[in-house]
Design a protein around this motif. Structure first.
Motif, PDB file in Angstrom:
ATOM      1  N   LYS A   1       0.811  -1.206   0.000  1.00  0.00           N
ATOM      2  CA  LYS A   1       0.000   0.000   0.000  1.00  0.00           C
ATOM      3  C   LYS A   1       0.849   1.262   0.000  1.00  0.00           C
ATOM      4  O   LYS A   1       0.559   2.227  -0.695  1.00  0.00           O
ATOM      5  CB  LYS A   1      -0.938  -0.004   1.206  1.00  0.00           C
ATOM      6  CG  LYS A   1      -2.033  -1.052   1.103  1.00  0.00           C
ATOM      7  CD  LYS A   1      -3.016  -0.931   2.258  1.00  0.00           C
ATOM      8  CE  LYS A   1      -4.122  -1.948   2.131  1.00  0.00           C
ATOM      9  NZ  LYS A   1      -5.094  -1.862   3.252  1.00  0.00           N
TER      10      LYS A   1
ATOM     11  N   HIS B   1       0.895   4.086  -3.430  1.00  0.00           N
ATOM     12  CA  HIS B   1       0.608   5.516  -3.465  1.00  0.00           C
ATOM     13  C   HIS B   1       1.803   6.312  -3.991  1.00  0.00           C
ATOM     14  O   HIS B   1       1.657   7.183  -4.844  1.00  0.00           O
ATOM     15  CB  HIS B   1       0.242   6.013  -2.063  1.00  0.00           C
ATOM     16  CG  HIS B   1      -1.179   5.742  -1.680  1.00  0.00           C
ATOM     17  ND1 HIS B   1      -1.588   4.529  -1.189  1.00  0.00           N
ATOM     18  CD2 HIS B   1      -2.274   6.536  -1.720  1.00  0.00           C
ATOM     19  CE1 HIS B   1      -2.881   4.581  -0.936  1.00  0.00           C
ATOM     20  NE2 HIS B   1      -3.321   5.774  -1.245  1.00  0.00           N
TER      21      HIS B   1
ATOM     22  N   ALA C   1       2.093   8.349  -7.629  1.00  0.00           N
ATOM     23  CA  ALA C   1       2.421   9.772  -7.658  1.00  0.00           C
ATOM     24  C   ALA C   1       3.604  10.019  -8.595  1.00  0.00           C
ATOM     25  O   ALA C   1       3.623  10.994  -9.362  1.00  0.00           O
ATOM     26  CB  ALA C   1       2.745  10.260  -6.244  1.00  0.00           C
TER      27      ALA C   1
ATOM     28  N   ILE D   1      -9.878   5.250  -4.023  1.00  0.00           N
ATOM     29  CA  ILE D   1     -10.374   6.412  -3.284  1.00  0.00           C
ATOM     30  C   ILE D   1     -11.621   6.994  -3.929  1.00  0.00           C
ATOM     31  O   ILE D   1     -12.618   7.269  -3.259  1.00  0.00           O
ATOM     32  CB  ILE D   1      -9.285   7.501  -3.180  1.00  0.00           C
ATOM     33  CG1 ILE D   1      -8.037   6.943  -2.500  1.00  0.00           C
ATOM     34  CG2 ILE D   1      -9.816   8.723  -2.426  1.00  0.00           C
ATOM     35  CD1 ILE D   1      -8.270   6.415  -1.102  1.00  0.00           C
TER      36      ILE D   1
ATOM     37  N   ALA E   1       0.792  -1.318  -9.848  1.00  0.00           N
ATOM     38  CA  ALA E   1      -0.556  -0.891  -9.470  1.00  0.00           C
ATOM     39  C   ALA E   1      -1.625  -1.786 -10.083  1.00  0.00           C
ATOM     40  O   ALA E   1      -2.703  -1.963  -9.508  1.00  0.00           O
ATOM     41  CB  ALA E   1      -0.781   0.560  -9.898  1.00  0.00           C
TER      42      ALA E   1
ATOM     43  N   GLU F   1      -6.214  10.101  -6.572  1.00  0.00           N
ATOM     44  CA  GLU F   1      -5.975   8.838  -5.885  1.00  0.00           C
ATOM     45  C   GLU F   1      -4.770   8.916  -4.942  1.00  0.00           C
ATOM     46  O   GLU F   1      -4.814   8.418  -3.824  1.00  0.00           O
ATOM     47  CB  GLU F   1      -5.753   7.718  -6.900  1.00  0.00           C
ATOM     48  CG  GLU F   1      -7.019   7.249  -7.599  1.00  0.00           C
ATOM     49  CD  GLU F   1      -7.948   6.507  -6.659  1.00  0.00           C
ATOM     50  OE1 GLU F   1      -7.463   5.738  -5.811  1.00  0.00           O
ATOM     51  OE2 GLU F   1      -9.162   6.718  -6.763  1.00  0.00           O
ATOM     52  N   VAL F   2      -3.688   9.537  -5.405  1.00  0.00           N
ATOM     53  CA  VAL F   2      -2.474   9.559  -4.591  1.00  0.00           C
ATOM     54  C   VAL F   2      -2.616  10.494  -3.399  1.00  0.00           C
ATOM     55  O   VAL F   2      -1.866  10.378  -2.421  1.00  0.00           O
ATOM     56  CB  VAL F   2      -1.227   9.938  -5.423  1.00  0.00           C
ATOM     57  CG1 VAL F   2      -1.016   8.945  -6.542  1.00  0.00           C
ATOM     58  CG2 VAL F   2      -1.324  11.354  -5.974  1.00  0.00           C
ATOM     59  N   TYR F   3      -3.550  11.419  -3.457  1.00  0.00           N
ATOM     60  CA  TYR F   3      -3.822  12.277  -2.309  1.00  0.00           C
ATOM     61  C   TYR F   3      -5.038  11.771  -1.537  1.00  0.00           C
ATOM     62  O   TYR F   3      -5.797  12.544  -0.965  1.00  0.00           O
ATOM     63  CB  TYR F   3      -4.039  13.724  -2.752  1.00  0.00           C
ATOM     64  CG  TYR F   3      -2.755  14.420  -3.134  1.00  0.00           C
ATOM     65  CD1 TYR F   3      -1.897  14.905  -2.156  1.00  0.00           C
ATOM     66  CD2 TYR F   3      -2.387  14.561  -4.467  1.00  0.00           C
ATOM     67  CE1 TYR F   3      -0.705  15.527  -2.493  1.00  0.00           C
ATOM     68  CE2 TYR F   3      -1.205  15.182  -4.819  1.00  0.00           C
ATOM     69  CZ  TYR F   3      -0.362  15.667  -3.833  1.00  0.00           C
ATOM     70  OH  TYR F   3       0.815  16.278  -4.177  1.00  0.00           O
ATOM     71  N   GLY F   4      -5.221  10.471  -1.535  1.00  0.00           N
ATOM     72  CA  GLY F   4      -6.366   9.871  -0.873  1.00  0.00           C
ATOM     73  C   GLY F   4      -6.190   9.794   0.629  1.00  0.00           C
ATOM     74  O   GLY F   4      -5.223  10.294   1.214  1.00  0.00           O
TER      75      GLY F   4
ATOM     76  N   TYR G   1      -2.951   8.518   3.854  1.00  0.00           N
ATOM     77  CA  TYR G   1      -1.609   8.513   3.266  1.00  0.00           C
ATOM     78  C   TYR G   1      -1.033   9.915   3.369  1.00  0.00           C
ATOM     79  O   TYR G   1      -1.738  10.906   3.185  1.00  0.00           O
ATOM     80  CB  TYR G   1      -1.635   8.052   1.811  1.00  0.00           C
ATOM     81  CG  TYR G   1      -0.247   7.856   1.235  1.00  0.00           C
ATOM     82  CD1 TYR G   1       0.518   6.753   1.598  1.00  0.00           C
ATOM     83  CD2 TYR G   1       0.306   8.790   0.373  1.00  0.00           C
ATOM     84  CE1 TYR G   1       1.796   6.576   1.102  1.00  0.00           C
ATOM     85  CE2 TYR G   1       1.591   8.622  -0.132  1.00  0.00           C
ATOM     86  CZ  TYR G   1       2.328   7.509   0.236  1.00  0.00           C
ATOM     87  OH  TYR G   1       3.602   7.337  -0.241  1.00  0.00           O
TER      88      TYR G   1
ATOM     89  N   THR H   1       0.335  13.297   2.632  1.00  0.00           N
ATOM     90  CA  THR H   1       0.329  14.176   1.454  1.00  0.00           C
ATOM     91  C   THR H   1       1.741  14.615   1.101  1.00  0.00           C
ATOM     92  O   THR H   1       2.030  14.875  -0.069  1.00  0.00           O
ATOM     93  CB  THR H   1      -0.559  15.407   1.698  1.00  0.00           C
ATOM     94  OG1 THR H   1      -0.108  16.113   2.873  1.00  0.00           O
ATOM     95  CG2 THR H   1      -2.012  15.000   1.886  1.00  0.00           C
TER      96      THR H   1
ATOM     97  N   ALA I   1       3.202  11.813  -0.955  1.00  0.00           N
ATOM     98  CA  ALA I   1       2.588  11.824  -2.286  1.00  0.00           C
ATOM     99  C   ALA I   1       3.163  12.944  -3.132  1.00  0.00           C
ATOM    100  O   ALA I   1       3.473  12.756  -4.317  1.00  0.00           O
ATOM    101  CB  ALA I   1       1.072  11.967  -2.158  1.00  0.00           C
TER     102      ALA I   1
END
Length: 265
Positions: free
Chosen positions: A50, A54, A58, A109, A171, A236-239, A242, A244, A247
């Motif tokens: 996981k 992410h 990114a 997300i 992914a 998605e990567v700023y979900g 996680y 920030t 990311a």
């Protein structure tokens, strides 16, 4: 624009593979498929999936954001005109939007997208894998269209996309492996790479025959990649759950890697 150094490197590769666009797109597409498969193979050895997912997505977003302009949109504008290329960009946005509305898929997300009637037909892991496959189609087209425009540019584009396809291959494999096992996840990752190879060949075949539509095709591929990056990958990567900062760091590294390839190779 792709740097002079990158073009010279790609020109050297061109001299080795010849001047047949179809052969060039096959080799460029095979390279992209190989890097995607290599990324999928990471599922067999990595454990902290996981966290890696992410950050790697990114990183891919940073590369796609730069490549959309340097390999596709800006060269197309130089070869044609802004209104013509704009038509292609808008068409690329619209095409991916329609595909996403019609084909059932799910983002970790953003959630489910597609016909509600199909929501229960597939498991969530497969819906997520389909989402990544949709992302891969514009990348394959981008390689094929770039080759049709210029074999050196196409090879340089394949190198850039191939680098960011390593985390994308991971992914693709990750969600399937969570329910179907790591071997199945790896197989789906390989198939996603093969889909890019096929789209690269199709893109070259179409726009080698229809050269007058090539600027629109380049705009289309660039627009499709921008849509995927801005509407899908970055959210998605700023979900949730996680960092920030991590990311943003992944996005910045991908962005800088592509700029390096653009200016220093």
């Amino acid at each position: 624009m792709v740097s002079e150094g990158s073009i010279q490197l790609a020109s050297l590769l061109e001299s080795l593979i010849g001047r047949d666009p179809l052969i060039a797109s096959s080799i460029a597409g095979a390279f992209v498929a190989l890097t995607t498969s290599s990324g999928a193979a990471m599922i067999l050895i990595l454990r902290r999936e996981k966290l890696s997912l992410h950050f790697s997505m990114a990183f891919a977003a940073g590369i796609m954001l730069v490549a959309s302009f340097t390999s596709l949109i800006l060269p197309a504008i130089e070869a044609s005109s802004f209104p013509t290329v704009s038509l292609g960009i808008i068409s690329g946005f619209g095409a991916i939007l329609i595909v996403e509305r019609l084909i059932p898929h799910e983002h970790p997300i953003l959630g489910y997208e597609g016909p509600e009637s199909a929501r229960r037909l597939l498991r969530k892991a497969w819906l997520i894998a389909i989402a990544i496959l949709i992302h891969n189609f514009p990348e394959g087209i981008a390689v094929g269209v770039s080759v049709a425009y210029s074999i050196p540019l196409g090879i340089a584009t394949a190198i850039a996309i191939g680098i960011q396809d390593i985390p994308e291959g991971f992914a693709v494999a990750l969600p399937v492996s969570s329910t179907g096992g790591k071997k199945l996840g790896f197989l789906i990752g390989v198939l996603s790479g093969v889909s890019e190879l096929l789209m690269a060949i199709i893109g070259t075949l179409v726009f080698t025959e229809l050269k007058e539509l090539l600027p629109i095709g380049m705009g289309f591929a660039g627009g499709a990649m921008l849509f995927i990056t801005l509407k899908e990958v970055i959210p998605e990567v700023y979900g949730e759950n996680y960092s920030t900062l991590k990311a943003t760091l992944g996005l910045l590294i991908g962005f800088m890697v592509m700029l390096y390839l653009d200016s220093a190779l």
